[in-house]
Write an enzyme that holds these catalytic residues in place. Structure first.
Site, PDB file in Angstrom:
ATOM      1  N   HIS A 155       1.023  -1.176   0.039  1.00 37.04           N
ATOM      2  CA  HIS A 155       0.169  -0.035  -0.055  1.00 37.04           C
ATOM      3  C   HIS A 155       0.883   1.273   0.104  1.00 37.04           C
ATOM      4  O   HIS A 155       0.711   2.047  -0.813  1.00 37.04           O
ATOM      5  CB  HIS A 155      -0.867  -0.051   1.144  1.00 37.04           C
ATOM      6  CG  HIS A 155      -1.867   0.943   1.302  1.00 37.04           C
ATOM      7  ND1 HIS A 155      -2.734   1.597   0.653  1.00 37.04           N
ATOM      8  CD2 HIS A 155      -1.678   2.060   2.472  1.00 37.04           C
ATOM      9  CE1 HIS A 155      -3.339   2.664   1.044  1.00 37.04           C
ATOM     10  NE2 HIS A 155      -2.716   2.784   2.262  1.00 37.04           N
TER      11      HIS A 155
HETATM   12  C1  HEM Z   1       1.363   4.656   7.247  1.00 35.89           C
HETATM   13  C2  HEM Z   1       1.600   4.901   6.119  1.00 35.89           C
HETATM   14  C3  HEM Z   1       0.467   4.895   5.066  1.00 35.89           C
HETATM   15  C4  HEM Z   1       0.434   6.072   3.803  1.00 35.89           C
HETATM   16  C5  HEM Z   1       1.678   6.704   3.680  1.00 35.89           C
HETATM   17  C6  HEM Z   1      -0.788   5.730   3.291  1.00 35.89           C
HETATM   18  C7  HEM Z   1      -1.161   6.428   2.280  1.00 35.89           C
HETATM   19  C8  HEM Z   1      -2.367   6.430   1.532  1.00 35.89           C
HETATM   20  C9  HEM Z   1      -2.745   7.285   0.428  1.00 35.89           C
HETATM   21  C10 HEM Z   1      -1.806   8.087  -0.355  1.00 35.89           C
HETATM   22  C11 HEM Z   1      -3.986   6.807   0.024  1.00 35.89           C
HETATM   23  C12 HEM Z   1      -4.721   7.320  -1.151  1.00 35.89           C
HETATM   24  C13 HEM Z   1      -4.818   6.475  -2.273  1.00 35.89           C
HETATM   25  C14 HEM Z   1      -5.779   7.000  -3.351  1.00 35.89           C
HETATM   26  O1  HEM Z   1      -6.785   7.736  -3.104  1.00 35.89           O
HETATM   27  O2  HEM Z   1      -5.737   6.339  -4.385  1.00 35.89           O
HETATM   28  C15 HEM Z   1      -4.383   5.667   1.047  1.00 35.89           C
HETATM   29  C16 HEM Z   1      -5.474   5.259   0.995  1.00 35.89           C
HETATM   30  C17 HEM Z   1      -6.173   4.401   1.892  1.00 35.89           C
HETATM   31  N1  HEM Z   1      -5.502   3.725   2.909  1.00 35.89           N
HETATM   32 FE1  HEM Z   1      -3.578   4.318   3.519  1.00 35.89          FE
HETATM   33  N2  HEM Z   1      -1.567   4.738   3.864  1.00 35.89           N
HETATM   34  C18 HEM Z   1      -0.854   4.225   4.966  1.00 35.89           C
HETATM   35  C19 HEM Z   1      -1.246   3.448   6.059  1.00 35.89           C
HETATM   36  C20 HEM Z   1      -2.648   2.866   5.778  1.00 35.89           C
HETATM   37  C21 HEM Z   1      -2.935   1.700   6.853  1.00 35.89           C
HETATM   38  C22 HEM Z   1      -2.130   1.094   7.927  1.00 35.89           C
HETATM   39  C23 HEM Z   1      -4.362   1.357   6.346  1.00 35.89           C
HETATM   40  C24 HEM Z   1      -5.252   0.126   7.043  1.00 35.89           C
HETATM   41  C25 HEM Z   1      -5.244  -0.569   7.780  1.00 35.89           C
HETATM   42  C26 HEM Z   1      -4.864   2.176   5.124  1.00 35.89           C
HETATM   43  C27 HEM Z   1      -5.878   1.981   4.534  1.00 35.89           C
HETATM   44  C28 HEM Z   1      -6.263   2.940   3.493  1.00 35.89           C
HETATM   45  C29 HEM Z   1      -7.531   2.918   2.761  1.00 35.89           C
HETATM   46  C30 HEM Z   1      -8.685   1.913   3.318  1.00 35.89           C
HETATM   47  C31 HEM Z   1      -7.348   3.824   1.570  1.00 35.89           C
HETATM   48  C32 HEM Z   1      -8.467   4.084   0.839  1.00 35.89           C
HETATM   49  C33 HEM Z   1      -8.139   3.472  -0.594  1.00 35.89           C
HETATM   50  C34 HEM Z   1      -9.164   2.282  -0.789  1.00 35.89           C
HETATM   51  O3  HEM Z   1     -10.363   2.076  -0.272  1.00 35.89           O
HETATM   52  O4  HEM Z   1      -8.881   1.331  -1.774  1.00 35.89           O
HETATM   53  N3  HEM Z   1      -3.650   2.889   5.025  1.00 35.89           N
HETATM   54  N4  HEM Z   1      -3.403   5.441   1.946  1.00 35.89           N
END
Ligand code: HEM
Length: 233
Positions: free
Chosen positions: A182
């Site tokens: 991710h």
């Molecule tokens: C700590 C580092 C993390 C970074 C740098 C990060 C970064 C991002 C970014 C940039 C997005 C937007 C992507 C888009 O809109 O195309 C996103 C979406 C998302 N992230 Fe993270 N994230 C991190 C950790 C996590 C963790 C630990 C979880 C869950 C356990 C998580 C769950 C999600 C979810 C559910 C989305 C929405 C995308 C979807 O529904 O498919 N993220 N994240």
């Protein structure tokens, strides 16, 4: 065209450059609480998992504190992710174009996005990450509760707790791998981080990676033209 994955707060603004709202303030706070919880859980969990990483317990005030805090952070992650799930599950439903995206994953890796179908708010890879995280967090909370002796010792046998701990550890390794994928994808696809930090992306980014979503946004803007719009959160 049915707007199958427009979420509250999504919007497009004309200008130079065109900007596109992707996440509300609420969604971003929700995401970063989830993200911080998972990182803290991974560090404290690894500290409890192997003696070679026991030194990491110092970050939480020692072994006893780590043991006491880890399950509570797990509860925070579970609640926080559940809210994230309610926000995002609809836009992560599998669509016909996701099958085509998967068969052409080579073009994704080589950057030939013009050979891919137009996509909605998320691509198949993001959907795999979303459903993978959802499943693994369910397994982690269920097995974690079985192993939480301070409150639930008498409800299960020692054998059941042993199996729960093995499944818990395997699920933890799994979610750390999904998390790495991710974060890598968020950095690799330029302009994506801004979606989760500032809440918006450029029109060019949306056109290149999620054209169907952008078209839906423009169409909904046209159909709303003339009706007063409430500002997004
Ligand atoms: C700590 C580092 C993390 C970074 C740098 C990060 C970064 C991002 C970014 C940039 C997005 C937007 C992507 C888009 O809109 O195309 C996103 C979406 C998302 N992230 Fe993270 N994230 C991190 C950790 C996590 C963790 C630990 C979880 C869950 C356990 C998580 C769950 C999600 C979810 C559910 C989305 C929405 C995308 C979807 O529904 O498919 N993220 N994240």
């Amino acid at each position: 065209m049915t707007a199958y994955d427009l979420e509250p707060g999504d919007g497009v603004h004309p200008g130079k450059p065109v900007t596109v709202d992707r996440y509300t303030v609420g969604a971003r706070i929700n995401h970063w609480i989830t993200a911080i919880s998972l990182v803290l859980l991974a560090i404290s969990g690894l500290a409890l998992f192997t003696p070679s990483l026991y030194f990491l317990t110092a970050l939480f005030g020692g072994g006893q504190w780590t043991r006491a805090i880890h399950p509570w952070i797990g509860v925070v992650l579970f609640v926080s992710f559940s809210i994230l799930f309610i926000r995002f599950w609809r836009a992560n439903l599998w669509k016909g174009e996701d099958n085509i995206w998967l068969t052409r994953v080579r073009d994704v890796l080589l950057g030939h996005e013009e050979r891919l179908p137009e996509l909605g708010k998320y691509n198949a890879g993001q959907k795999f990450v979303f459903w993978g995280m959802s499943l693994l967090i369910l397994v982690l909370i269920a097995t974690g509760l079985v192993a939480w002796d301070q409150y639930f010792f008498r409800f299960t046998s020692i054998e059941t707790k042993r199996i729960a701990i093995i499944v818990h550890s395997l699920a933890a390794v799994g979610i750390i791998c999904v998390w790495i994928i991710h974060v890598y994808a968020a950095i690799w696809v330029k302009g994506t981080m801004g979606a989760m930090t500032k809440g918006r992306v450029t029109g060019g980014w949306a056109w290149r990676h999620h054209r169907k979503w952008l078209r839906e946004l423009v169409a909904s803007r046209r159909s709303n033209a003339g009706t007063p719009r409430t500002p997004a959160e």
